[in-house]
Motif scaffolding. Structure first.
Motif, short mmCIF file in Angstrom:
data_model
loop_
_atom_site.label_atom_id
_atom_site.label_comp_id
_atom_site.label_asym_id
_atom_site.label_seq_id
_atom_site.Cartn_x
_atom_site.Cartn_y
_atom_site.Cartn_z
N GLU A 18 0.80 -1.23 0.00
CA GLU A 18 0.00 0.00 0.00
C GLU A 18 0.83 1.27 0.00
N SER A 19 2.06 1.20 0.57
CA SER A 19 2.79 2.47 0.76
C SER A 19 4.24 2.39 0.31
N ALA A 20 4.72 1.21 -0.03
CA ALA A 20 6.13 0.98 -0.40
C ALA A 20 7.05 1.03 0.82
N MET A 70 1.07 2.80 10.55
CA MET A 70 2.45 2.40 10.30
C MET A 70 3.30 3.49 9.64
N THR A 71 2.69 4.60 9.24
CA THR A 71 3.51 5.68 8.69
C THR A 71 4.10 6.48 9.85
N THR A 72 5.31 6.95 9.66
CA THR A 72 5.98 7.78 10.67
C THR A 72 5.78 9.23 10.26
N GLU A 74 6.66 12.03 11.99
CA GLU A 74 7.55 12.98 12.66
C GLU A 74 7.87 14.18 11.74
N THR A 75 7.65 15.38 12.23
CA THR A 75 7.98 16.58 11.46
C THR A 75 8.04 17.77 12.40
N SER A 76 8.47 18.90 11.90
CA SER A 76 8.43 20.13 12.72
C SER A 76 8.58 21.33 11.79
N PHE A 77 8.27 22.51 12.32
CA PHE A 77 8.46 23.72 11.53
C PHE A 77 9.95 23.92 11.27
N SER A 109 5.49 20.19 -1.55
CA SER A 109 5.95 19.53 -0.33
C SER A 109 5.38 18.12 -0.39
N ALA A 110 6.21 17.19 -0.86
CA ALA A 110 5.76 15.80 -1.04
C ALA A 110 5.99 15.06 0.27
N ALA A 111 5.03 14.26 0.70
CA ALA A 111 5.11 13.61 2.02
C ALA A 111 5.19 14.69 3.10
N SER A 112 4.15 15.50 3.14
CA SER A 112 4.16 16.72 3.95
C SER A 112 3.70 16.50 5.38
N SER A 113 3.31 15.27 5.71
CA SER A 113 2.88 14.94 7.07
C SER A 113 1.80 15.95 7.53
N SER A 114 1.95 16.49 8.75
CA SER A 114 0.88 17.35 9.28
C SER A 114 1.01 18.82 8.83
N ILE A 144 0.39 10.41 1.91
CA ILE A 144 -0.41 9.19 1.75
C ILE A 144 -1.47 9.11 2.85
N SER A 145 -1.30 9.92 3.88
CA SER A 145 -2.20 9.83 5.03
C SER A 145 -3.27 10.92 5.00
N GLN A 146 -4.54 10.50 4.92
CA GLN A 146 -5.64 11.47 4.91
C GLN A 146 -5.71 12.20 6.26
N GLN A 147 -5.39 11.46 7.34
CA GLN A 147 -5.42 12.12 8.66
C GLN A 147 -4.44 13.29 8.69
N MET A 148 -3.25 13.07 8.12
CA MET A 148 -2.23 14.14 8.11
C MET A 148 -2.69 15.31 7.24
N LEU A 149 -3.33 14.98 6.10
CA LEU A 149 -3.81 16.06 5.22
C LEU A 149 -4.92 16.86 5.90
N ASN A 198 0.06 8.94 -3.10
CA ASN A 198 1.01 7.88 -2.77
C ASN A 198 2.17 8.01 -3.75
N LEU A 199 3.35 8.26 -3.23
CA LEU A 199 4.51 8.49 -4.11
C LEU A 199 4.81 7.29 -4.98
N ASP A 200 4.39 6.10 -4.55
CA ASP A 200 4.69 4.90 -5.33
C ASP A 200 3.49 4.39 -6.13
N ALA A 201 2.50 5.25 -6.33
CA ALA A 201 1.35 4.88 -7.19
C ALA A 201 1.25 5.94 -8.27
N TYR A 220 12.34 5.35 3.87
CA TYR A 220 11.49 4.20 4.20
C TYR A 220 11.37 3.20 3.06
N PHE A 221 11.92 3.55 1.88
CA PHE A 221 11.69 2.72 0.69
C PHE A 221 12.94 1.93 0.30
N ASP A 222 12.73 0.88 -0.52
CA ASP A 222 13.89 0.14 -1.02
C ASP A 222 14.48 0.88 -2.23
C1 LIG Z 1 8.76 11.52 8.54
S1 LIG Z 1 7.43 12.27 7.70
C2 LIG Z 1 8.29 13.57 6.85
C3 LIG Z 1 7.51 14.85 6.88
C4 LIG Z 1 8.24 16.06 6.28
N1 LIG Z 1 8.53 15.86 4.88
C5 LIG Z 1 9.50 16.38 7.06
O1 LIG Z 1 10.59 16.15 6.53
O2 LIG Z 1 9.39 16.84 8.19
C6 LIG Z 1 7.13 11.07 6.41
C7 LIG Z 1 5.79 11.22 5.73
O3 LIG Z 1 5.78 10.38 4.57
C8 LIG Z 1 4.49 9.90 4.38
N2 LIG Z 1 4.55 8.71 3.50
C9 LIG Z 1 4.99 7.46 3.79
N3 LIG Z 1 4.90 6.67 2.71
C10 LIG Z 1 4.39 7.44 1.71
C11 LIG Z 1 4.06 7.19 0.35
N4 LIG Z 1 4.23 5.98 -0.21
N5 LIG Z 1 3.58 8.20 -0.38
C12 LIG Z 1 3.41 9.44 0.16
N6 LIG Z 1 3.69 9.73 1.44
C13 LIG Z 1 4.19 8.74 2.22
C14 LIG Z 1 4.00 9.60 5.79
O4 LIG Z 1 2.58 9.56 5.85
C15 LIG Z 1 4.61 10.76 6.57
O5 LIG Z 1 3.70 11.80 6.75
#
Ligand SMILES: C[S@@+](CC[C@H](N)C(=O)[O-])C[C@H]1O[C@@H](n2cnc3c(N)ncnc32)[C@H](O)[C@@H]1O
Length: 278
Positions: A18-20, A70-72, A74-77, A109-114, A144-149, A198-201, A220-222
């Motif tokens: 689902e997420s790679a 299972m997604t991490t 972690e982020t901050s300003f 901002s790809a994978a922008s978390s919260s 990839i996370s709707q909760q984060m969006l 989803n970056l891998d879809a 997190y990816f291979d």
């Molecule tokens: C550690 S956070 C990084 C947040 C921000 N980019 C930063 O550097 O502070 C990783 C984010 O990647 C998202 N993520 C994980 N797998 C993903 C995927 N396949 N496609 C898009 N986002 C993904 C997670 O939901 C999470 O919000």
């Protein structure tokens, strides 16, 4: 309670499909700690019961909850500070000069978390464009996370979250207190457009990007997944655009189409001009 090997393998395969995200052996503790709240919330007495239900109905609602857990996130300003200095001191002034005729900037901002990353960028863009009306800025925040969006869209952050990396004068300038939280002001919230991705879809149609922040997610990816994603990022980045990765990430040995440039204390990546090799 310890997760069985078979259950761990099953969860790893679902998460990867689902997420790679790769969950290597040794991450059993992580799966357990992340899935325990999901089991509780969904009324399963144990993680084993939760997984049993997921096996019975692998495409049911639990699947999404497990991936979210299972997604991490972690982020901050202004995380790690240096990429943001590079953006405000070098990249934005340069791109604003280069785009003077079209008066348009596209930033992702790809994978922008919260959302802290996207709003940090938005604050710098708004500073850079003071006194220059008529610019169209599109700042895309995807995850990839709707909760984060949903969190990003709300622009609401706790005191603890704003204490992490956000200078006091920026808090006063760009946020309004909402009870125990702080909300990003509307002008910046309007600048940020949130989308599930989803970056891998398959990616939705997106404009060519001037700046891409793809930070702290490739880890997190291979390797083949990182390469696939970097190749797509390369085709989306404008020839004079900039890519920023996380501190533990690089394009080196993954994609020869990028070259690393140093901007102050931040490494950034640019498209290698034709003819040059890695
Ligand atoms: C550690 S956070 C990084 C947040 C921000 N980019 C930063 O550097 O502070 C990783 C984010 O990647 C998202 N993520 C994980 N797998 C993903 C995927 N396949 N496609 C898009 N986002 C993904 C997670 O939901 C999470 O919000």
């Amino acid at each position: 309670m310890t997760i069985t090997e078979a259950d761990f393998e099953f969860i790893s395969s679902v998460v990867r499909a689902e997420s790679a995200i790769v969950l290597e052996r040794g991450k059993e503790y992580l799966v357990e700690s992340r899935l325990l709240p999901v089991a509780k919330e969904s009324g399963h007495p144990t993680i084993a019961d939760l997984i049993k239900q997921l096996r019975r109905s692998p495409m049911g609602p639990l699947r999404g909850q497990v991936i979210e857990a299972m997604t991490t996130n972690e982020t901050s300003f202004f995380r790690d500070v240096h990429p943001f200095h590079a953006l405000s001191d070098t990249v934005l002034p340069e791109l604003i000069r280069a785009r003077a005729a079209e008066r348009s900037l596209n930033i992702w901002s790809a994978a922008s978390s919260s959302g802290q990353e996207a709003y940090s960028i938005a604050m710098l863009v708004s500073d850079a464009l003071v006194g220059q009306p008529g610019w169209r800025v599109r700042l895309l925040a995807t995850d990839i996370s709707q909760q984060m969006l949903d969190r990003t869209t709300s622009g609401l952050y706790s005191q603890l979250e704003v204490n992490r990396g956000l200078p006091a004068q920026r808090l006063v300038k760009h946020f309004t207190r909402q009870g125990t939280h702080w909300q990003v002001n509307e002008d910046l919230r309007r600048m940020v457009e949130c989308r599930l991705l989803n970056l891998d879809a398959a990616w939705p149609m997106m404009p060519s990007m001037d700046v891409i922040f793809l930070r702290n997610v490739l880890i997190y990816f291979d390797i083949p997944t990182k390469q696939r994603i970097l190749a797509r990022v390369r085709s989306l980045l404008r020839p004079d655009g900039y890519l920023f990765l996380g501190g533990a990430e690089t394009t080196l040995n993954l994609d020869a189409g990028f070259e690393r440039v140093q901007i102050g204390n931040a490494p950034a990546y640019r498209l290698r001009s034709e003819g040059k090799t890695a």
